[in-house]
Design a protein around this motif. Structure first.
Motif, PDB file in Angstrom:
ATOM      1  N   ARG A 138       0.859  -1.184   0.000  1.00  0.00           N
ATOM      2  CA  ARG A 138       0.000   0.000   0.000  1.00  0.00           C
ATOM      3  C   ARG A 138       0.897   1.237   0.000  1.00  0.00           C
ATOM      4  O   ARG A 138       1.865   1.301   0.770  1.00  0.00           O
ATOM      5  CB  ARG A 138      -0.917   0.013   1.232  1.00  0.00           C
ATOM      6  CG  ARG A 138      -1.969  -1.094   1.243  1.00  0.00           C
ATOM      7  CD  ARG A 138      -2.826  -1.038   2.486  1.00  0.00           C
ATOM      8  NE  ARG A 138      -2.055  -1.334   3.696  1.00  0.00           N
ATOM      9  CZ  ARG A 138      -1.759  -2.559   4.113  1.00  0.00           C
ATOM     10  NH1 ARG A 138      -2.154  -3.624   3.402  1.00  0.00           N
ATOM     11  NH2 ARG A 138      -1.063  -2.745   5.212  1.00  0.00           N
ATOM     12  N   ILE A 139       0.572   2.203  -0.840  1.00  0.00           N
ATOM     13  CA  ILE A 139       1.414   3.398  -0.992  1.00  0.00           C
ATOM     14  C   ILE A 139       0.695   4.613  -0.420  1.00  0.00           C
ATOM     15  O   ILE A 139      -0.440   4.916  -0.818  1.00  0.00           O
ATOM     16  CB  ILE A 139       1.769   3.658  -2.469  1.00  0.00           C
ATOM     17  CG1 ILE A 139       2.340   2.396  -3.129  1.00  0.00           C
ATOM     18  CG2 ILE A 139       2.739   4.829  -2.578  1.00  0.00           C
ATOM     19  CD1 ILE A 139       3.633   1.897  -2.529  1.00  0.00           C
ATOM     20  N   TYR A 140       1.350   5.297   0.504  1.00  0.00           N
ATOM     21  CA  TYR A 140       0.853   6.548   1.075  1.00  0.00           C
ATOM     22  C   TYR A 140       1.856   7.650   0.740  1.00  0.00           C
ATOM     23  O   TYR A 140       3.059   7.486   0.968  1.00  0.00           O
ATOM     24  CB  TYR A 140       0.705   6.449   2.585  1.00  0.00           C
ATOM     25  CG  TYR A 140      -0.207   5.343   3.070  1.00  0.00           C
ATOM     26  CD1 TYR A 140      -1.586   5.542   3.170  1.00  0.00           C
ATOM     27  CD2 TYR A 140       0.314   4.101   3.445  1.00  0.00           C
ATOM     28  CE1 TYR A 140      -2.424   4.528   3.633  1.00  0.00           C
ATOM     29  CE2 TYR A 140      -0.511   3.089   3.910  1.00  0.00           C
ATOM     30  CZ  TYR A 140      -1.881   3.304   3.998  1.00  0.00           C
ATOM     31  OH  TYR A 140      -2.705   2.290   4.449  1.00  0.00           O
ATOM     32  N   ALA A 141       1.376   8.766   0.222  1.00  0.00           N
ATOM     33  CA  ALA A 141       2.266   9.858  -0.180  1.00  0.00           C
ATOM     34  C   ALA A 141       1.714  11.179   0.352  1.00  0.00           C
ATOM     35  O   ALA A 141       0.532  11.499   0.140  1.00  0.00           O
ATOM     36  CB  ALA A 141       2.391   9.917  -1.696  1.00  0.00           C
ATOM     37  N   TYR A 142       2.592  11.936   1.012  1.00  0.00           N
ATOM     38  CA  TYR A 142       2.186  13.195   1.644  1.00  0.00           C
ATOM     39  C   TYR A 142       3.114  14.331   1.218  1.00  0.00           C
ATOM     40  O   TYR A 142       4.332  14.163   1.138  1.00  0.00           O
ATOM     41  CB  TYR A 142       2.230  13.067   3.171  1.00  0.00           C
ATOM     42  CG  TYR A 142       1.226  12.095   3.728  1.00  0.00           C
ATOM     43  CD1 TYR A 142      -0.047  12.509   4.110  1.00  0.00           C
ATOM     44  CD2 TYR A 142       1.547  10.744   3.858  1.00  0.00           C
ATOM     45  CE1 TYR A 142      -0.981  11.608   4.606  1.00  0.00           C
ATOM     46  CE2 TYR A 142       0.629   9.837   4.354  1.00  0.00           C
ATOM     47  CZ  TYR A 142      -0.639  10.277   4.726  1.00  0.00           C
ATOM     48  OH  TYR A 142      -1.559   9.375   5.212  1.00  0.00           O
ATOM     49  N   ASP A 143       2.499  15.488   0.974  1.00  0.00           N
ATOM     50  CA  ASP A 143       3.276  16.694   0.700  1.00  0.00           C
ATOM     51  C   ASP A 143       2.393  17.901   0.957  1.00  0.00           C
ATOM     52  O   ASP A 143       1.182  17.871   0.652  1.00  0.00           O
ATOM     53  CB  ASP A 143       3.787  16.716  -0.748  1.00  0.00           C
ATOM     54  CG  ASP A 143       5.018  17.596  -0.904  1.00  0.00           C
ATOM     55  OD1 ASP A 143       6.116  17.052  -1.097  1.00  0.00           O
ATOM     56  OD2 ASP A 143       4.876  18.829  -0.813  1.00  0.00           O
ATOM     57  N   THR A 144       2.976  18.955   1.496  1.00  0.00           N
ATOM     58  CA  THR A 144       2.200  20.161   1.771  1.00  0.00           C
ATOM     59  C   THR A 144       2.014  21.021   0.521  1.00  0.00           C
ATOM     60  O   THR A 144       1.261  21.996   0.550  1.00  0.00           O
ATOM     61  CB  THR A 144       2.880  21.002   2.868  1.00  0.00           C
ATOM     62  OG1 THR A 144       4.230  21.290   2.485  1.00  0.00           O
ATOM     63  CG2 THR A 144       2.889  20.243   4.192  1.00  0.00           C
ATOM     64  N   ASN A 145       2.689  20.661  -0.579  1.00  0.00           N
ATOM     65  CA  ASN A 145       2.539  21.366  -1.850  1.00  0.00           C
ATOM     66  C   ASN A 145       1.435  20.676  -2.658  1.00  0.00           C
ATOM     67  O   ASN A 145       1.621  19.552  -3.133  1.00  0.00           O
ATOM     68  CB  ASN A 145       3.869  21.347  -2.612  1.00  0.00           C
ATOM     69  CG  ASN A 145       3.812  22.131  -3.909  1.00  0.00           C
ATOM     70  OD1 ASN A 145       2.789  22.195  -4.580  1.00  0.00           O
ATOM     71  ND2 ASN A 145       4.942  22.722  -4.284  1.00  0.00           N
ATOM     72  N   ALA A 146       0.307  21.348  -2.816  1.00  0.00           N
ATOM     73  CA  ALA A 146      -0.843  20.729  -3.486  1.00  0.00           C
ATOM     74  C   ALA A 146      -0.541  20.383  -4.940  1.00  0.00           C
ATOM     75  O   ALA A 146      -1.008  19.351  -5.448  1.00  0.00           O
ATOM     76  CB  ALA A 146      -2.054  21.669  -3.413  1.00  0.00           C
ATOM     77  N   ALA A 147       0.246  21.222  -5.621  1.00  0.00           N
ATOM     78  CA  ALA A 147       0.591  20.947  -7.021  1.00  0.00           C
ATOM     79  C   ALA A 147       1.445  19.688  -7.121  1.00  0.00           C
ATOM     80  O   ALA A 147       1.303  18.894  -8.060  1.00  0.00           O
ATOM     81  CB  ALA A 147       1.318  22.142  -7.627  1.00  0.00           C
ATOM     82  N   ALA A 148       2.343  19.500  -6.156  1.00  0.00           N
ATOM     83  CA  ALA A 148       3.173  18.295  -6.145  1.00  0.00           C
ATOM     84  C   ALA A 148       2.318  17.053  -5.933  1.00  0.00           C
ATOM     85  O   ALA A 148       2.506  16.027  -6.604  1.00  0.00           O
ATOM     86  CB  ALA A 148       4.228  18.403  -5.047  1.00  0.00           C
ATOM     87  N   VAL A 149       1.384  17.132  -5.016  1.00  0.00           N
ATOM     88  CA  VAL A 149       0.493  15.996  -4.759  1.00  0.00           C
ATOM     89  C   VAL A 149      -0.308  15.653  -6.010  1.00  0.00           C
ATOM     90  O   VAL A 149      -0.478  14.478  -6.358  1.00  0.00           O
ATOM     91  CB  VAL A 149      -0.442  16.298  -3.572  1.00  0.00           C
ATOM     92  CG1 VAL A 149      -1.494  15.198  -3.423  1.00  0.00           C
ATOM     93  CG2 VAL A 149       0.361  16.424  -2.283  1.00  0.00           C
ATOM     94  N   GLN A 150      -0.791  16.672  -6.716  1.00  0.00           N
ATOM     95  CA  GLN A 150      -1.557  16.428  -7.935  1.00  0.00           C
ATOM     96  C   GLN A 150      -0.705  15.736  -8.992  1.00  0.00           C
ATOM     97  O   GLN A 150      -1.169  14.805  -9.669  1.00  0.00           O
ATOM     98  CB  GLN A 150      -2.106  17.743  -8.496  1.00  0.00           C
ATOM     99  CG  GLN A 150      -2.947  17.587  -9.753  1.00  0.00           C
ATOM    100  CD  GLN A 150      -4.126  16.649  -9.584  1.00  0.00           C
ATOM    101  OE1 GLN A 150      -4.785  16.653  -8.542  1.00  0.00           O
ATOM    102  NE2 GLN A 150      -4.408  15.835 -10.602  1.00  0.00           N
TER     103      GLN A 150
END
Length: 286
Positions: A138-150
């Motif tokens: 299972r892959i979980y990915a977090y970042d406070t930069n919304a563009a990066a998350v997109q």
């Protein structure tokens, strides 16, 4: 008036590019002439350098035309666009990015992790790359930069990886995840590792492995703090980054054959503000 100014400017520029005129200027004006000569040298150098940079960019567009990672552990991963977040794109597409960790990545990919958590995932280089290599996780990915998350979401979709994304990840979020029997937790969160990791969290997650990039240039105690948090429950290895100039000499991916040494430096550079360090902490459980 505008036409007259433009005509005069062109005439002066044309005249000053004439070597005979420059010789006369230098002879008659002495130091001033040498100063103007130096300015002309800089102007010509800038023009040559602009042409060289454009030639370099043209080579890169050709080499990376299909936006696929060409080497390394994530070879074949496709990028959705010619962009990355927070770090250099070309080393990622070449597959040289953070090559200092390739040995550790091989070790990690030999383990059947139930989950992978990437805190500070940027566009998903590690989250999606490891997801391709370990489809059972299972892959979980977090970042406070919304563009990066997109972009991470888009890259995951393009590469057939399911990923759960989020913004800020603190201890409470990390403890709430379904990590299974053994997970890999990656942290690259620009100094927040000093608040995220402590002995209590390490004890609570003692069966899981950690890969933490420490940011001593932000807080000098970062590496020491991470080791102090993890060393009671994990076997820790510290890995130092390689200077960009060293990489230009040392790396020899086949795609570099058409680039000269200066261009290799441009292509391989990761532009780190200092020698960086990573702590790979392997669980002693199991």
């Amino acid at each position: 008036m505008h036409s007259l100014k433009l005509t005069t400017k062109c005439a002066v520029s044309s005249t000053l590019r004439n070597p005979a005129v420059w010789f006369g200027v230098q002879s008659s004006l002495g130091k001033a002439g040498r100063w103007f000569s130096w300015l002309e040298h800089v102007r010509r150098w800038n023009l040559d350098e602009q042409g060289r940079v454009e030639g370099f960019r043209s080579k890169c567009r050709s080499v990376f035309s299909d936006l696929k990672v060409l080497n390394g552990p994530f070879r074949g991963m496709t990028y959705p666009s010619m962009s990355s977040h927070g770090s250099a794109l070309y080393p990622k597409l070449l597959g040289s990015y953070e090559g200092e960790l390739h040995g550790v990545l091989e070790t990690m990919m030999s383990r059947n992790y139930d989950a992978i958590v990437d805190i500070g995932c940027a566009e998903g280089y590690y989250a999606v790359g490891l997801g391709r290599c370990m489809p059972q996780a299972r892959i979980y990915a977090y970042d406070t930069n919304a563009a990066a998350v997109q972009q991470c979401v888009e890259m995951a979709r393009m590469n057939g990886v399911e990923v759960t994304t989020g913004g800020f990840c603190d201890q409470a979020v990390l403890k709430s995840l379904d990590l299974g029997k053994r997970a890999l937790i990656i942290s690259d969160c620009e100094g927040y590792e000093n608040q995220l990791l402590d002995a209590n969290l390490a004890k609570a997650l003692s069966q899981h492995d950690f890969l933490v990039e420490t940011h001593d240039f932000i807080q000098i105690e970062s590496t020491r703090n991470v080791l102090k948090a993890l060393e009671a429950t994990h076997d820790c290895t510290v890995i130092d980054s390689m200077d960009d100039i060293h990489k230009a000499y040392a790396y020899n991916q086949p795609q570099l054959a058409s680039f000269d040494l200066t261009e290799r430096h441009w292509l391989l550079a990761e532009h780190r503000p200092a020698i960086m360090r990573w702590v790979f902490a392997s669980s002693r459980v199991g």
